[in-house]
Design a protein around this motif. Sequence first.
Motif, PDB file in Angstrom:
ATOM      1  N   ALA A 248     -17.626   6.596   7.006  1.00  0.00           N
ATOM      2  CA  ALA A 248     -16.602   7.117   7.910  1.00  0.00           C
ATOM      3  C   ALA A 248     -16.734   8.629   8.058  1.00  0.00           C
ATOM      4  O   ALA A 248     -16.618   9.174   9.165  1.00  0.00           O
ATOM      5  CB  ALA A 248     -15.215   6.739   7.408  1.00  0.00           C
ATOM      6  N   ALA A 249     -16.990   9.331   6.961  1.00  0.00           N
ATOM      7  CA  ALA A 249     -17.132  10.784   7.000  1.00  0.00           C
ATOM      8  C   ALA A 249     -18.342  11.192   7.828  1.00  0.00           C
ATOM      9  O   ALA A 249     -18.301  12.200   8.554  1.00  0.00           O
ATOM     10  CB  ALA A 249     -17.243  11.332   5.582  1.00  0.00           C
ATOM     11  N   TYR A 250     -19.408  10.427   7.745  1.00  0.00           N
ATOM     12  CA  TYR A 250     -20.618  10.722   8.523  1.00  0.00           C
ATOM     13  C   TYR A 250     -20.295  10.738  10.019  1.00  0.00           C
ATOM     14  O   TYR A 250     -20.701  11.655  10.744  1.00  0.00           O
ATOM     15  CB  TYR A 250     -21.680   9.674   8.217  1.00  0.00           C
ATOM     16  CG  TYR A 250     -22.935   9.791   9.063  1.00  0.00           C
ATOM     17  CD1 TYR A 250     -23.999  10.565   8.636  1.00  0.00           C
ATOM     18  CD2 TYR A 250     -23.046   9.115  10.278  1.00  0.00           C
ATOM     19  CE1 TYR A 250     -25.154  10.660   9.402  1.00  0.00           C
ATOM     20  CE2 TYR A 250     -24.183   9.219  11.055  1.00  0.00           C
ATOM     21  CZ  TYR A 250     -25.235   9.990  10.611  1.00  0.00           C
ATOM     22  OH  TYR A 250     -26.380  10.091  11.378  1.00  0.00           O
ATOM     23  N   TYR A 251     -19.564   9.737  10.474  1.00  0.00           N
ATOM     24  CA  TYR A 251     -19.243   9.673  11.907  1.00  0.00           C
ATOM     25  C   TYR A 251     -18.189  10.701  12.301  1.00  0.00           C
ATOM     26  O   TYR A 251     -18.221  11.221  13.422  1.00  0.00           O
ATOM     27  CB  TYR A 251     -18.811   8.263  12.286  1.00  0.00           C
ATOM     28  CG  TYR A 251     -19.970   7.293  12.283  1.00  0.00           C
ATOM     29  CD1 TYR A 251     -21.000   7.426  13.198  1.00  0.00           C
ATOM     30  CD2 TYR A 251     -20.049   6.267  11.345  1.00  0.00           C
ATOM     31  CE1 TYR A 251     -22.085   6.554  13.197  1.00  0.00           C
ATOM     32  CE2 TYR A 251     -21.121   5.392  11.335  1.00  0.00           C
ATOM     33  CZ  TYR A 251     -22.140   5.541  12.258  1.00  0.00           C
ATOM     34  OH  TYR A 251     -23.208   4.687  12.248  1.00  0.00           O
ATOM     35  N   ARG A 252     -17.289  11.032  11.407  1.00  0.00           N
ATOM     36  CA  ARG A 252     -16.313  12.083  11.724  1.00  0.00           C
ATOM     37  C   ARG A 252     -16.998  13.422  11.963  1.00  0.00           C
ATOM     38  O   ARG A 252     -16.531  14.237  12.766  1.00  0.00           O
ATOM     39  CB  ARG A 252     -15.288  12.225  10.591  1.00  0.00           C
ATOM     40  CG  ARG A 252     -14.216  11.148  10.581  1.00  0.00           C
ATOM     41  CD  ARG A 252     -13.015  11.592   9.758  1.00  0.00           C
ATOM     42  NE  ARG A 252     -13.378  11.929   8.395  1.00  0.00           N
ATOM     43  CZ  ARG A 252     -13.425  11.051   7.389  1.00  0.00           C
ATOM     44  NH1 ARG A 252     -13.134   9.775   7.606  1.00  0.00           N
ATOM     45  NH2 ARG A 252     -13.740  11.443   6.159  1.00  0.00           N
ATOM     46  N   SER A 253     -18.101  13.648  11.301  1.00  0.00           N
ATOM     47  CA  SER A 253     -18.792  14.928  11.438  1.00  0.00           C
ATOM     48  C   SER A 253     -19.324  15.136  12.851  1.00  0.00           C
ATOM     49  O   SER A 253     -19.579  16.267  13.261  1.00  0.00           O
ATOM     50  CB  SER A 253     -19.945  15.026  10.434  1.00  0.00           C
ATOM     51  OG  SER A 253     -21.000  14.138  10.776  1.00  0.00           O
ATOM     52  N   GLY A 254     -19.487  14.051  13.607  1.00  0.00           N
ATOM     53  CA  GLY A 254     -19.977  14.185  14.981  1.00  0.00           C
ATOM     54  C   GLY A 254     -18.941  13.854  16.022  1.00  0.00           C
ATOM     55  O   GLY A 254     -19.256  13.743  17.209  1.00  0.00           O
ATOM     56  N   SER A 255     -17.675  13.731  15.614  1.00  0.00           N
ATOM     57  CA  SER A 255     -16.651  13.213  16.523  1.00  0.00           C
ATOM     58  C   SER A 255     -16.199  14.207  17.583  1.00  0.00           C
ATOM     59  O   SER A 255     -15.497  13.841  18.520  1.00  0.00           O
ATOM     60  CB  SER A 255     -15.434  12.746  15.717  1.00  0.00           C
ATOM     61  OG  SER A 255     -14.850  13.843  15.036  1.00  0.00           O
TER      62      SER A 255
END
Length: 240
Positions: free
Chosen positions: A131-138
């Motif tokens: 989840a954190a990985y995708y938040r970094s590109g949100s």
Amino acid sequence: MIETSGQALDLWQISGRDHPAHVADHRLVECEVMGTMLASPHPGEWRTIRHCEAVGCRQYNCSLAGTAIEDCLLDTMGQAGPMYLTLDACVFRRVIMRGRLTTMLFRFDPHPFSGTGGGPDFKDRWRAEMAAYYRSGSRNLEADWALDITEARFTALTSLTIVPGELVRFDPDRAIRIRRDALTGNWAEEMPGVMQICCEDFLEGPFDSFVVQRGESKVNRERFAREAAWMRDHGFADPA
């Protein structure tokens, strides 16, 4: 980019390591690829595959876990061995899948290189890192899409449970997007069995939506058309 054609390769040969952790800048054409990339025992310490292409290849019992796949192309892949291509606790950024593709299993639970990575919460910590990985590109979803399967032709129904549905580019004639907020109450009542299974797997993860794409045999296409229409008619999937 290093190009290799018509060879049988193990991932360790490509990465140059006994236990491959990082692969970058390779283009494989009509190769047979085998081997595994095992997750780190430390959640969030990603293995990586970056700036790579595989065109017209076959996989022989390949599996990736805890791996970030970024800026890659998978164009037509067959299956040489008895096992499906497994992608466990993997994350994606700007990855294009197209052409006819072997059966793939997208799963949340990683398999670490050694041990359990610190106890019974190991799987939960990996999901938090996904989840954190995708938040970094949100902040820029248009630039940081995860998967483009618009031109993919999967051999079997494929549930992309581990990828946020809003970051998947797909053809609505061949796929549906299902949202978490629709799966409330007695959501499973009368839902087609395969869709129930996909949703149950998805609910184990942290994301708000996911995409399911049909298999391309005639039987699979007809069954998916019926089930996709049911999911849309009952408000579980986005309109076409």
